[in-house]
Scaffold this active site. Structure first.
Site, PDB file in Angstrom:
ATOM      1  N   HIS A 123       0.858  -1.185   0.000  1.00  0.00           N
ATOM      2  CA  HIS A 123       0.000   0.000   0.000  1.00  0.00           C
ATOM      3  C   HIS A 123       0.891   1.230   0.000  1.00  0.00           C
ATOM      4  O   HIS A 123       2.024   1.203   0.482  1.00  0.00           O
ATOM      5  CB  HIS A 123      -0.871  -0.036   1.254  1.00  0.00           C
ATOM      6  CG  HIS A 123      -1.940   0.999   1.327  1.00  0.00           C
ATOM      7  ND1 HIS A 123      -1.696   2.315   1.659  1.00  0.00           N
ATOM      8  CD2 HIS A 123      -3.290   0.917   1.129  1.00  0.00           C
ATOM      9  CE1 HIS A 123      -2.819   2.997   1.673  1.00  0.00           C
ATOM     10  NE2 HIS A 123      -3.807   2.170   1.347  1.00  0.00           N
ATOM     11  N   CYS A 364      -4.629   2.489  -3.871  1.00  0.00           N
ATOM     12  CA  CYS A 364      -3.435   2.974  -3.161  1.00  0.00           C
ATOM     13  C   CYS A 364      -2.277   1.990  -3.285  1.00  0.00           C
ATOM     14  O   CYS A 364      -1.537   1.753  -2.325  1.00  0.00           O
ATOM     15  CB  CYS A 364      -3.741   3.261  -1.694  1.00  0.00           C
ATOM     16  SG  CYS A 364      -4.829   4.657  -1.442  1.00  0.00           S
TER      17      CYS A 364
END
Length: 406
Positions: A123, A364
């Site tokens: 992420h 993300c």
């Protein structure tokens, strides 16, 4: 699955009884943020209505009551993660701030050319802070590749770790692929090279029943809003020696021992990292969430979630216009996918017409999307409150969305 009643669990979430566009809500975006059970809502309301004050600094009744509740929440988190001590739990506003706390501290001692190893499935929260160190301090980022099925290439990771490696930062469970990494083996590789290991547990804390002592990572971060708790709360677990080696992250009240015109000394862990008024109500809400979650058998919940993922695959089997992204063995209940001839954003918007909430975009995790040659994908992420009926509604809505573009 008889040990876990998803319908009874679902009934404890007020929001899940609402409709969207005239259809029953099917919420499949829990990897982004989970819904909140009534226990959390009531705990936070009770604290605001009955016993709220700032913590640690007051001597009056409300301050003492709130401080006791606030620190009890820290104890609850320690038990949930099987930490050795509650002192090893640092409150942050979430997993992102926890990683930034570590990055800011480590960055003060790292030298140009020192290496940080990350993976392609991270992420952005576990990428950007290390890029910031690269820009400011001349760190070298090394990237462990992801295999075609979404598994981490462990052999390649081992080759990347060397004498200049200072930190290996890896997700416990990918928010896109659902891949569950062998973080104990990764921590062992890091430690053998004299490096530290940091684990992004924002998904793993929810689905992998983490035991930080068994995992042996130096740092484990988590966030409350994915654990059925409120936003604005999360934390950092650290081994005592690793935390004590970090300098303070921010300055202000609470994190000091003494302040004079000429000098300042700092509090011990964890308070040295908790400048200012902490997220008091949010910590109380997180404790309620963890108490609530701990009332279920974790293995039964996991079996339920895996049954949901299996049912998705059964319902959509043979659809040659559909591609699942990430099929690693033992993956969590995340179904990320692309639809031939349709953009993920359009698919998500049409599914919303049927009350089905899925996520679309890069999630993300832009390096991971680039690894698979994607500009976007859609994601259905399942939680303990989802049911087989939710899966059927998802599959039906997806098929209708595909027909719209066919």
């Amino acid at each position: 699955m008889s040990a876990f009643d998803a319908y009874a669990a679902r009934a404890q979430f007020p929001i899940l009884s609402r409709t969207v566009n005239g259809k029953p809500l099917v919420y499949l975006d829990s990897a982004a943020s989970a819904q909140k059970p009534r226990a959390v809502i009531e705990a936070m309301t009770a604290a605001m209505e009955g016993s709220y004050a700032n913590v640690h600094r007051g001597l009056h009744t409300l301050a003492n009551e709130t401080t006791e509740t606030f620190e009890a929440a820290r104890e609850t988190v320690a038990r949930f993660l099987n930490a050795e001590s509650a002192e090893q739990i640092v409150w942050t506003k979430g997993g992102t701030e926890a990683i930034n706390l570590v990055a800011a501290g480590l960055g003060q001692s790292l030298q140009p050319g020192d290496e940080i190893v990350v993976t392609q499935m991270e992420h952005h929260a576990n990428i950007v802070p290390w890029h910031m160190l690269r820009e400011a301090k001349g760190m070298v980022l090394k990237w462990a590749p992801v295999l075609d099925d979404g598994s981490l290439d462990m052999a390649a990771l081992a080759e990347l770790i060397g004498p200049r490696t200072k930190l290996v930062a890896v997700t416990h469970m990918s928010n896109v692929l659902g891949t569950v990494n062998d973080v104990r083996a990764i921590a062992d590789l890091a430690h053998a090279a004299g490096a530290l290991a940091l684990v992004d547990g924002c998904q793993g804390a929810v689905h992998c029943s983490p035991d930080v002592q068994a995992l042996d990572a130096d740092f484990y971060v988590f966030t409350g809003h994915k654990l059925f708790g409120p936003t604005g709360i999360g934390g950092l677990y650290g081994k005592r020696a690793a935390l004590e080696a970090l300098p303070p992250y921010q300055g202000g009240g609470e994190m000091i021992a003494t302040v004079t015109e000429d000098a300042v000394t700092y509090a011990g862990i964890p308070h040295r990292f908790e400048a200012g008024t902490p997220p008091i109500l949010e910590a109380i809400g997180l404790e309620a969430a963890l108490d609530w979650l701990s009332g279920f058998d974790a293995a039964a919940v996991s079996a339920h979630e895996q049954a949901l993922l299996a049912h998705v695959r059964t319902r959509l089997e043979g659809r040659d216009w559909l591609t699942e992204v990430g099929t690693a063995p033992g993956k969590g209940a995340i179904f990320t996918f692309t639809v031939e001839g349709a953009h993920a954003h359009d698919i998500a918007q049409i599914m919303d017409r049927y009350g089905v909430a899925v996520r679309a975009g890069l999630h993300c995790a832009e390096p991971l999307s680039r690894r698979f040659g994607l500009t976007s994908s859609a994601r259905a992420s399942f939680a303990l409150y989802n049911t087989l009926e939710d899966v059927d509604a998802f599959a039906d809505a997806l098929i209708k969305a595909r027909e719209f573009f066919a």
